[in-house]
Design an enzyme around this catalytic site. Structure first.
Site, mmCIF file in Angstrom:
data_model
loop_
_atom_site.group_PDB
_atom_site.id
_atom_site.type_symbol
_atom_site.label_atom_id
_atom_site.label_comp_id
_atom_site.label_asym_id
_atom_site.label_seq_id
_atom_site.Cartn_x
_atom_site.Cartn_y
_atom_site.Cartn_z
ATOM 1 N N MET A 288 0.853 -1.197 0.000
ATOM 2 C CA MET A 288 0.000 0.000 0.000
ATOM 3 C C MET A 288 0.888 1.246 0.000
ATOM 4 O O MET A 288 0.445 2.331 0.382
ATOM 5 C CB MET A 288 -0.932 -0.007 1.203
ATOM 6 N N GLY A 289 2.148 1.072 -0.398
ATOM 7 C CA GLY A 289 3.052 2.220 -0.462
ATOM 8 C C GLY A 289 3.605 2.580 0.901
ATOM 9 O O GLY A 289 3.594 1.772 1.823
ATOM 10 N N HIS B 267 9.083 0.882 3.350
ATOM 11 C CA HIS B 267 10.139 0.929 4.364
ATOM 12 C C HIS B 267 11.045 -0.290 4.184
ATOM 13 O O HIS B 267 10.850 -1.065 3.225
ATOM 14 C CB HIS B 267 9.528 0.984 5.773
ATOM 15 N N HIS C 233 9.476 -3.659 3.260
ATOM 16 C CA HIS C 233 9.116 -3.821 1.843
ATOM 17 C C HIS C 233 10.376 -4.064 1.009
ATOM 18 O O HIS C 233 10.370 -4.885 0.095
ATOM 19 C CB HIS C 233 8.428 -2.559 1.313
ATOM 20 N N GLY D 26 5.117 -10.080 4.026
ATOM 21 C CA GLY D 26 5.911 -10.055 5.261
ATOM 22 C C GLY D 26 5.239 -10.883 6.357
ATOM 23 O O GLY D 26 4.017 -10.899 6.482
ATOM 24 N N LYS E 82 5.337 -10.116 9.330
ATOM 25 C CA LYS E 82 4.795 -9.219 10.357
ATOM 26 C C LYS E 82 3.276 -9.281 10.354
ATOM 27 O O LYS E 82 2.628 -9.302 11.391
ATOM 28 C CB LYS E 82 5.266 -7.785 10.125
ATOM 29 N N ASP E 83 2.698 -9.329 9.151
ATOM 30 C CA ASP E 83 1.242 -9.476 9.017
ATOM 31 C C ASP E 83 0.942 -10.975 8.906
ATOM 32 O O ASP E 83 0.544 -11.465 7.851
ATOM 33 C CB ASP E 83 0.754 -8.724 7.780
HETATM 34 O O1 PAF Z 1 -0.003 -5.690 3.483
HETATM 35 C C1 PAF Z 1 -0.463 -4.812 2.735
HETATM 36 O O2 PAF Z 1 0.182 -3.805 2.455
HETATM 37 C C2 PAF Z 1 -1.871 -4.978 2.184
HETATM 38 O O3 PAF Z 1 -2.694 -5.612 3.101
HETATM 39 C C3 PAF Z 1 -1.910 -5.682 0.825
HETATM 40 C C4 PAF Z 1 -1.350 -7.104 0.916
HETATM 41 C C5 PAF Z 1 -1.099 -4.895 -0.192
HETATM 42 C C6 PAF Z 1 -3.356 -5.795 0.314
HETATM 43 O O4 PAF Z 1 -3.928 -4.541 0.140
#
Ligand code: PAF
Length: 278
Positions: free
Chosen positions: A30-31, A34, A37, A147, A149-150
């Site tokens: 989602m931009g 960091h 990513h 990641g 983390k999620d």
């Molecule tokens: O983890 C994220 O940034 C978002 O949940 C994702 C996987 C891009 C879905 O919108």
């Protein structure tokens, strides 16, 4: 680096790569990129012929009182980070392209979406799974990178990919942390100095939980000790602090290696999540 704004162009690009037998790695984001990513992008770079990063702030995964409007959007910085990491395609679809008027189909991953974060963010994972499925369908990558983390998101995406026989490998990548243990997250930018100073307590509590699990302590005791460890956070609220099975996300009474110690807390207005493996 090529900027791709349209779904149809992304589809054509991916079809052309498939014809030429080139592998494509997708890093959905989602931009507000960091170091976490960047670690996904670097791994995708190592493992694929081409890399696509998507940036889409997905409205479907935010609740009505959440931070959709104020979610950070440093696009120029994100672009230059991607180009420095030798990303081949930056997919920047508009909301209208991804969720056009009349959009009505959603993905519900039952059993995994309504526990943990799902208890506090109803509809969140339905929004995540729906948009991740769209991104996987549009870009048709060989591999997609998420990641750890999620962790709940990763578990749900894996389940969805398996349930729908999607021809993609879902790759989970280790959490990247600050020196004091705080997991990198775009939302860390919301923390003021006092909140930031308290935030590492989350990782400390999880590490304590993992150590106790390795020593054979019961889930209920671990949960209590983690809550005590998080207690001192001023203006803090614990949403959950548990130890769960990594596939079913159900709470484990007798922790085993591979289980996940996982928690979500609020510090002031900021919600932080994190987890560690036993
Ligand atoms: O983890 C994220 O940034 C978002 O949940 C994702 C996987 C891009 C879905 O919108």
């Amino acid at each position: 680096m090529k900027i791709v704004r349209y779904v149809s162009l992304m589809q054509r690009t991916s079809q052309a790569l498939q014809r030429r037998k080139r592998t494509l790695g997708l890093v959905p984001t989602m931009g507000a990129l960091h170091g976490g990513h960047l670690s996904l992008i670097r791994r995708a770079r190592r493992e694929n012929d081409r890399v696509v990063v998507s940036i889409f702030v997905n409205p479907l995964q935010f609740g009505p009182r959440e931070d959709f409007k104020r979610y950070p959007k440093p696009l120029a910085r994100d672009r230059s980070l991607c180009s420095r990491e030798r990303v081949d395609f930056l997919f920047l679809p508009t909301g209208h392209e991804m969720v056009p008027p009349g959009f009505g189909s959603h993905v519900e991953v039952e059993g995994l979406s309504d526990v943990l974060c799902g208890e506090f963010r109803p509809g969140h994972f339905r929004g995540v799974a729906t948009i991740v499925l769209k991104l996987l369908e549009i870009a048709r990558p060989s591999r997609a990178y998420f990641g750890e983390k999620d962790f709940q998101q990763l578990t749900i995406v894996r389940r969805m990919a398996s349930d729908f026989n999607l021809p993609v490998r879902i790759i989970g990548c280790p959490t990247v942390r600050e020196a004091d243990g705080l997991a990198l997250s775009s939302r860390n930018a919301y923390l003021d100095a006092t909140e930031r100073a308290q935030a590492p307590l989350l990782h400390q509590a999880l590490s304590l939980g993992a150590r106790m699990a390795r020593r054979g302590r019961a889930g209920v005791e671990i949960r209590r000790r983690m809550r005590e460890a998080l207690g001192p956070i001023r203006d803090g609220r614990i949403e959950y602090a548990r130890i769960v099975d990594p596939t079913t996300l159900r709470e484990t009474k007798r922790p085993r290696p591979g289980d996940r110690v996982i928690a979500a807390i609020r510090i002031g207005r900021t919600r932080l999540i994190d987890n560690v493996a036993v």
